[in-house]
Design a protein around this motif. Structure first.
Motif, PDB file in Angstrom:
ATOM      1  N   VAL A  74     -35.450  56.775  28.068  1.00 34.22           N
ATOM      2  CA  VAL A  74     -36.555  57.191  28.939  1.00 34.22           C
ATOM      3  C   VAL A  74     -37.208  55.902  29.422  1.00 34.22           C
ATOM      4  CG1 VAL A  74     -38.684  58.508  29.146  1.00 34.22           C
ATOM      5  CG2 VAL A  74     -36.876  59.300  27.586  1.00 34.22           C
ATOM      6  N   THR A  75     -37.073  55.602  30.710  1.00 33.28           N
ATOM      7  CA  THR A  75     -37.548  54.336  31.266  1.00 33.28           C
ATOM      8  C   THR A  75     -38.728  54.584  32.191  1.00 33.28           C
ATOM      9  OG1 THR A  75     -35.281  53.475  31.186  1.00 33.28           O
ATOM     10  CG2 THR A  75     -36.876  52.266  32.537  1.00 33.28           C
ATOM     11  N   TYR A  76     -39.858  53.976  31.856  1.00 33.68           N
ATOM     12  CA  TYR A  76     -41.086  54.075  32.659  1.00 33.68           C
ATOM     13  C   TYR A  76     -41.252  52.763  33.416  1.00 33.68           C
ATOM     14  CZ  TYR A  76     -46.104  54.573  33.706  1.00 33.68           C
ATOM     15  OH  TYR A  76     -47.319  54.655  34.333  1.00 33.68           O
ATOM     16  N   VAL A  77     -41.398  52.843  34.734  1.00 24.77           N
ATOM     17  CA  VAL A  77     -41.570  51.639  35.558  1.00 24.77           C
ATOM     18  C   VAL A  77     -43.059  51.326  35.640  1.00 24.77           C
ATOM     19  CG1 VAL A  77     -41.147  50.543  37.789  1.00 24.77           C
ATOM     20  CG2 VAL A  77     -39.497  52.201  36.880  1.00 24.77           C
ATOM     21  N   VAL A  78     -43.439  50.188  35.064  1.00 25.22           N
ATOM     22  CA  VAL A  78     -44.838  49.766  35.068  1.00 25.22           C
ATOM     23  C   VAL A  78     -45.179  49.080  36.381  1.00 25.22           C
ATOM     24  CG1 VAL A  78     -46.615  48.423  33.876  1.00 25.22           C
ATOM     25  CG2 VAL A  78     -44.745  49.472  32.565  1.00 25.22           C
ATOM     26  N   ASP A  79     -44.297  48.192  36.834  1.00 27.75           N
ATOM     27  CA  ASP A  79     -44.552  47.430  38.054  1.00 27.75           C
ATOM     28  C   ASP A  79     -43.214  46.967  38.627  1.00 27.75           C
ATOM     29  OD1 ASP A  79     -46.049  46.327  40.068  1.00 27.75           O
ATOM     30  OD2 ASP A  79     -46.763  44.615  38.903  1.00 27.75           O
ATOM     31  N   GLY A  80     -43.240  46.539  39.889  1.00 31.12           N
ATOM     32  CA  GLY A  80     -42.013  46.139  40.563  1.00 31.12           C
ATOM     33  C   GLY A  80     -41.163  47.349  40.904  1.00 31.12           C
ATOM     34  N   ARG A  81     -39.943  47.089  41.336  1.00 30.62           N
ATOM     35  CA  ARG A  81     -39.010  48.162  41.667  1.00 30.62           C
ATOM     36  C   ARG A  81     -37.755  48.026  40.812  1.00 30.62           C
ATOM     37  NH1 ARG A  81     -37.991  47.232  47.800  1.00 30.62           N
ATOM     38  NH2 ARG A  81     -38.207  45.081  47.050  1.00 30.62           N
ATOM     39  N   LEU A  82     -37.226  49.182  40.385  1.00 27.34           N
ATOM     40  CA  LEU A  82     -36.046  49.227  39.535  1.00 27.34           C
ATOM     41  C   LEU A  82     -34.953  50.000  40.252  1.00 27.34           C
ATOM     42  CD1 LEU A  82     -34.836  48.703  36.651  1.00 27.34           C
ATOM     43  CD2 LEU A  82     -35.591  51.036  36.105  1.00 27.34           C
ATOM     44  N   GLU A  83     -33.787  49.365  40.404  1.00 21.80           N
ATOM     45  CA  GLU A  83     -32.644  50.047  41.009  1.00 21.80           C
ATOM     46  C   GLU A  83     -31.709  50.527  39.914  1.00 21.80           C
ATOM     47  OE1 GLU A  83     -29.323  49.568  44.557  1.00 21.80           O
ATOM     48  OE2 GLU A  83     -30.248  47.764  43.717  1.00 21.80           O
ATOM     49  N   HIS A  84     -31.427  51.829  39.936  1.00 21.14           N
ATOM     50  CA  HIS A  84     -30.452  52.413  39.021  1.00 21.14           C
ATOM     51  C   HIS A  84     -29.119  52.566  39.748  1.00 21.14           C
ATOM     52  CE1 HIS A  84     -28.255  55.332  36.632  1.00 21.14           C
ATOM     53  NE2 HIS A  84     -28.114  56.027  37.733  1.00 21.14           N
ATOM     54  N   ILE A  85     -28.044  52.113  39.089  1.00 23.54           N
ATOM     55  CA  ILE A  85     -26.691  52.250  39.626  1.00 23.54           C
ATOM     56  C   ILE A  85     -25.812  52.757  38.481  1.00 23.54           C
ATOM     57  CG2 ILE A  85     -24.753  51.060  40.741  1.00 23.54           C
ATOM     58  CD1 ILE A  85     -26.852  48.738  41.282  1.00 23.54           C
ATOM     59  N   ASP A  86     -25.042  53.829  38.702  1.00 22.69           N
ATOM     60  CA  ASP A  86     -24.113  54.261  37.659  1.00 22.69           C
ATOM     61  C   ASP A  86     -22.705  54.392  38.226  1.00 22.69           C
ATOM     62  OD1 ASP A  86     -23.544  57.131  38.471  1.00 22.69           O
ATOM     63  OD2 ASP A  86     -25.708  57.325  38.152  1.00 22.69           O
ATOM     64  N   ASN A  87     -21.727  54.491  37.339  1.00 21.55           N
ATOM     65  CA  ASN A  87     -20.336  54.473  37.794  1.00 21.55           C
ATOM     66  C   ASN A  87     -19.828  55.839  38.213  1.00 21.55           C
ATOM     67  OD1 ASN A  87     -20.085  55.604  35.245  1.00 21.55           O
ATOM     68  ND2 ASN A  87     -18.271  54.413  34.680  1.00 21.55           N
ATOM     69  N   ALA A  88     -20.749  56.823  38.295  1.00 21.45           N
ATOM     70  CA  ALA A  88     -20.404  58.118  38.881  1.00 21.45           C
ATOM     71  C   ALA A  88     -20.879  58.209  40.324  1.00 21.45           C
ATOM     72  CB  ALA A  88     -21.016  59.252  38.062  1.00 21.45           C
ATOM     73  N   GLY A  89     -21.361  57.089  40.868  1.00 18.53           N
ATOM     74  CA  GLY A  89     -21.796  57.061  42.262  1.00 18.53           C
ATOM     75  C   GLY A  89     -23.289  57.199  42.461  1.00 18.53           C
ATOM     76  N   GLY A  90     -24.042  57.298  41.363  1.00 15.69           N
ATOM     77  CA  GLY A  90     -25.490  57.421  41.484  1.00 15.69           C
ATOM     78  C   GLY A  90     -26.144  56.090  41.811  1.00 15.69           C
ATOM     79  N   ARG A  91     -27.145  56.134  42.670  1.00 17.69           N
ATOM     80  CA  ARG A  91     -27.893  54.935  43.025  1.00 17.69           C
ATOM     81  C   ARG A  91     -29.260  55.366  43.538  1.00 17.69           C
ATOM     82  NH1 ARG A  91     -26.437  49.549  44.650  1.00 17.69           N
ATOM     83  NH2 ARG A  91     -24.254  50.135  44.379  1.00 17.69           N
ATOM     84  N   ASP A  92     -30.310  54.748  43.021  1.00 11.82           N
ATOM     85  CA  ASP A  92     -31.654  55.090  43.482  1.00 11.82           C
ATOM     86  C   ASP A  92     -32.598  53.961  43.093  1.00 11.82           C
ATOM     87  OD1 ASP A  92     -33.654  56.501  44.693  1.00 11.82           O
ATOM     88  OD2 ASP A  92     -33.647  58.178  43.277  1.00 11.82           O
ATOM     89  N   ILE A  93     -33.747  53.933  43.736  1.00 12.92           N
ATOM     90  CA  ILE A  93     -34.774  52.934  43.447  1.00 12.92           C
ATOM     91  C   ILE A  93     -36.014  53.656  42.928  1.00 12.92           C
ATOM     92  CG2 ILE A  93     -36.339  51.233  44.455  1.00 12.92           C
ATOM     93  CD1 ILE A  93     -34.052  50.422  46.319  1.00 12.92           C
ATOM     94  N   LEU A  94     -36.509  53.204  41.775  1.00  9.32           N
ATOM     95  CA  LEU A  94     -37.721  53.754  41.186  1.00  9.32           C
ATOM     96  C   LEU A  94     -38.849  52.750  41.334  1.00  9.32           C
ATOM     97  CD1 LEU A  94     -35.128  54.812  39.317  1.00  9.32           C
ATOM     98  CD2 LEU A  94     -36.990  56.078  38.245  1.00  9.32           C
ATOM     99  N   GLU A  95     -40.054  53.267  41.549  1.00 15.39           N
ATOM    100  CA  GLU A  95     -41.226  52.440  41.803  1.00 15.39           C
ATOM    101  C   GLU A  95     -42.256  52.655  40.690  1.00 15.39           C
ATOM    102  OE1 GLU A  95     -42.574  52.865  45.808  1.00 15.39           O
ATOM    103  OE2 GLU A  95     -40.628  52.315  46.651  1.00 15.39           O
ATOM    104  N   PRO A  96     -43.354  51.878  40.685  1.00  7.55           N
ATOM    105  CA  PRO A  96     -44.340  52.002  39.605  1.00  7.55           C
ATOM    106  C   PRO A  96     -44.811  53.440  39.386  1.00  7.55           C
ATOM    107  CG  PRO A  96     -44.786  50.029  40.857  1.00  7.55           C
ATOM    108  CD  PRO A  96     -43.690  50.753  41.592  1.00  7.55           C
ATOM    109  N   GLY A  97     -44.803  53.864  38.125  1.00  6.72           N
ATOM    110  CA  GLY A  97     -45.209  55.220  37.773  1.00  6.72           C
ATOM    111  C   GLY A  97     -44.076  56.213  37.720  1.00  6.72           C
ATOM    112  N   ASP A  98     -42.867  55.809  38.160  1.00  9.28           N
ATOM    113  CA  ASP A  98     -41.698  56.680  38.087  1.00  9.28           C
ATOM    114  C   ASP A  98     -41.038  56.555  36.717  1.00  9.28           C
ATOM    115  OD1 ASP A  98     -42.115  57.365  40.755  1.00  9.28           O
ATOM    116  OD2 ASP A  98     -40.574  55.990  41.519  1.00  9.28           O
ATOM    117  N   VAL A  99     -40.260  57.574  36.368  1.00  8.23           N
ATOM    118  CA  VAL A  99     -39.552  57.605  35.088  1.00  8.23           C
ATOM    119  C   VAL A  99     -38.092  57.964  35.337  1.00  8.23           C
ATOM    120  CG1 VAL A  99     -39.318  58.884  32.903  1.00  8.23           C
ATOM    121  CG2 VAL A  99     -41.584  58.201  33.708  1.00  8.23           C
ATOM    122  N   GLN A 100     -37.185  57.297  34.633  1.00  7.21           N
ATOM    123  CA  GLN A 100     -35.792  57.748  34.634  1.00  7.21           C
ATOM    124  C   GLN A 100     -35.393  58.185  33.238  1.00  7.21           C
ATOM    125  OE1 GLN A 100     -31.974  55.553  34.530  1.00  7.21           O
ATOM    126  NE2 GLN A 100     -31.704  56.366  36.600  1.00  7.21           N
TER     127      GLN A 100
END
Length: 295
Positions: A74-100
């Motif tokens: 469970v990843t909580y983005v405090v600040d900055g931007r986080l790019e998630h990439i997986d080998n099933a083709g998933g890709r997205d950018i999470l911003e402060p306050g988002d959770v993956q």
């Protein structure tokens, strides 16, 4: 959504702070910048079902393609931007306050990257899977801040990412159910947070200055606390945690979950129940069973 600030209830467990500390940070080699252990892995038995929580500041290239098996994150983005990439083709950018949320299950392979020149600042929690679920399908879920329900209380608000809290249900669908709430309070406000009495729980202060529990433990930013609970209680019965803010813009994350009570071996990127299962995970990864790289 609005709610009145509740009063303490007779007959319910009133949570106290069992242990507390401040996170200590170390500078690490570029492109990683700084790391601290909110929950140190050697104490996983105290935190069950949680294994560890890391707080990281990093740039692109720190957490490139890597595998996982046997647990959830469970990843909580405090600040900055986080790019998630997986080998099933998933890709997205999470911003402060988002959770993956990720269920690594039997074979996750992904990357977590800072975006462009951003310094990503994240809190990543490792959440155990019981033995019979360690081979489940790998899944990912992004919970954007604006999609998590918010309940207004006297002097603040409660944002619910996971579980049934404050009369609402968070959108996160974890294989092992937990609660995750972000509580914002203004100076002088008191809020009573309700959790199942059987849940092991901890909190992490993101900002401000607050008092917690029946014993009124005082913690500021970077403070962590674990809470008393009824290990053999009634999972349908609630307990209460009193939180009082002593400064404006006080913000805390509260996590809770039912202990799994199994021996585990956290080793590298895997969490299994024995060293032989860890060795098998490494063999499977090197033999290509986790699939192609995430890129």
């Amino acid at each position: 959504m609005s709610a009145q600030n509740p009063n303490k209830s007779a007959g319910l467990l009133q949570r106290s702070v069992k242990d507390h500390w401040y996170v200590k940070y170390d500078e690490v080699g570029f492109p990683s910048i700084q790391k601290g252990w909110v929950l140190p892995v050697e104490r996983w038995k105290d935190f069950d079902p949680f294994i560890l929580m890391a707080e990281d500041w990093f740039k692109r290239g720190t957490f490139s393609d890597h595998p996982h098996r046997g647990f959830q994150t469970v990843t909580y983005v405090v600040d900055g931007r986080l790019e998630h990439i997986d080998n099933a083709g998933g890709r997205d950018i999470l911003e402060p306050g988002d959770v993956q949320y990720m269920n690594a299950g039997w074979a996750a392979r992904h990357a977590e990257e800072g975006v462009e020149e951003d310094i990503a600042h994240t809190l990543q929690l490792w959440l155990n899977l019981p033995k019979h679920l360690k081979q489940t399908e790998t899944t990912y879920q992004n919970i954007y801040s604006e999609n998590a329900p918010v309940v207004n209380v006297d002097g603040g608000s409660v944002k619910v990412f996971s579980g049934h809290v404050a009369g609402v249900e968070g959108p996160m669908k974890s294989v092992v159910p937990i609660t995750l709430s972000e509580i914002n309070l203004t100076q002088g406000a008191t809020y009573i947070h309700r959790l199942p009495e059987t849940h092991n729980a901890f909190f992490y202060v993101l900002s401000g200055d607050m008092d917690f529990g029946e014993n009124g433990v005082h913690l500021k930013k970077h403070g962590v606390g674990t809470l008393t609970f009824h290990d053999s209680g009634n999972e349908e019965k609630m307990s209460e945690l009193v939180i009082k803010a002593n400064s404006r813009r006080s913000r805390v994350l509260v996590y809770s979950g039912t202990p799994i009570k199994e021996e585990i071996v956290p080793y590298g990127p895997f969490v299994m129940n024995s060293m032989e299962e860890i060795r098998q995970a490494f063999r499977d990864f090197h033999n290509g069973k986790f699939g192609p790289p995430a890129k």
